[in-house]
Design an enzyme around this catalytic site. Sequence first.
Site: not given
Ligand code: XIL
Length: 361
Positions: A171, A213, A253, A281, A283
């Site tokens: 990020e 990423n 996400h 990631e 969802d």
């Molecule tokens: C999130 C986790 O799911 C949580 O448990 C934590 O408190 C905060 O981070 N992008 C990412 C992940 O790269 O590392 C993040 O994970 C979600 C968004």
Amino acid sequence: MTQPRSFGHLLLACFLATSLLSPRAASAEAAPTLRKRADAHGLLIGSAVSLGSWDERRGEELSPLRDSPRYRRHLRKQFNVVTPENVMKWDQLRPGMDTFDFSLADELVEFAEAHGQSVHGHTLLWFLALPDWVTEREWTQAEQRRLAKKHIRRVAGRYAGRIHSWDVINEAVDDTSGRLRDTMWTPGRSDRIIRRAFRWARKADPNAILCYNDYNHADMEGWQRTKSNAVYELVRTLVRDGVPIDCVGFQFHLDHNFRQTAVAENFRRYADLGLQVQVTELDVRLPEPITQADLNAQASIYREVADLCLDAPNCTSLIMWGFTDRYSWVPWFFDGWDAATIMTRGYKKKPAFWALMDALE
Ligand code: XIL
């Protein structure tokens, strides 16, 4: 009297074992799983693993990898790759400037190895999840560079040969302007540490696939266009300058309104640079109250993303951000949203699970 009775018991036990139990056990073993189907495609399919995560809503620490046999069973059966949801972040690994705590990260890597799973490392440099000792003071750019270097050498070095791929940078690009963020690892929006980070990582673990990423950069058209092009430009110049980067990660996400126009084209332009892409990631969150129509829409979106990856020759991995709603980050991070994963809180397989199974058939 005792003799015939125990003989009878023995017979009954034999009958149960041969006629009932073993065929059932055998068919359970033979039952198709995401893992078996993905193996047949040479695809990595996986989930983020919750260990020592702080749950804001419940006000408790969750460690299902350690505490829940059910969680472990699904995790090893369904997936051939795992990634740490939190335990390889700075705030977990770095209690102090000169100290490292690898206990939870080791636990996860050892679980994966015991079950023949790959590990996707997440993440070496992220501007969030930093410990207080990092955020509480000002650093010079030279100090920031030294901190990053020491961290990458120690962490990537410790797990060298045991990590399939690493999110080296997470990020770094700003959401709207498309510029680098001005944060700990990109001070003054400089890409200097990013460039060096890939080199340090390559040196520490020459066999790991090294990724950049990010989120909201998958679609080359529509509202993600600016960030999509900005990430592409960053990665293109890294490749041009011989920085050892192998892959670009897409977080995905999503919510139930996800519409895409040009993700396949985006995956392709990275293939043209000689890079892999990974879904890192995935969802798909739904607004509360959850309806059947939303669960079906969610299934279609999981399927769409799986198809995008399966149709792209350079897409090597499909990782979900958790696999059961029970431990998902969504309900506490996105107020009013829930049910983002492929299994319910009770581990019931949702339409999204079966949609992935169909995609992988
Ligand atoms: C999130 C986790 O799911 C949580 O448990 C934590 O408190 C905060 O981070 N992008 C990412 C992940 O790269 O590392 C993040 O994970 C979600 C968004």
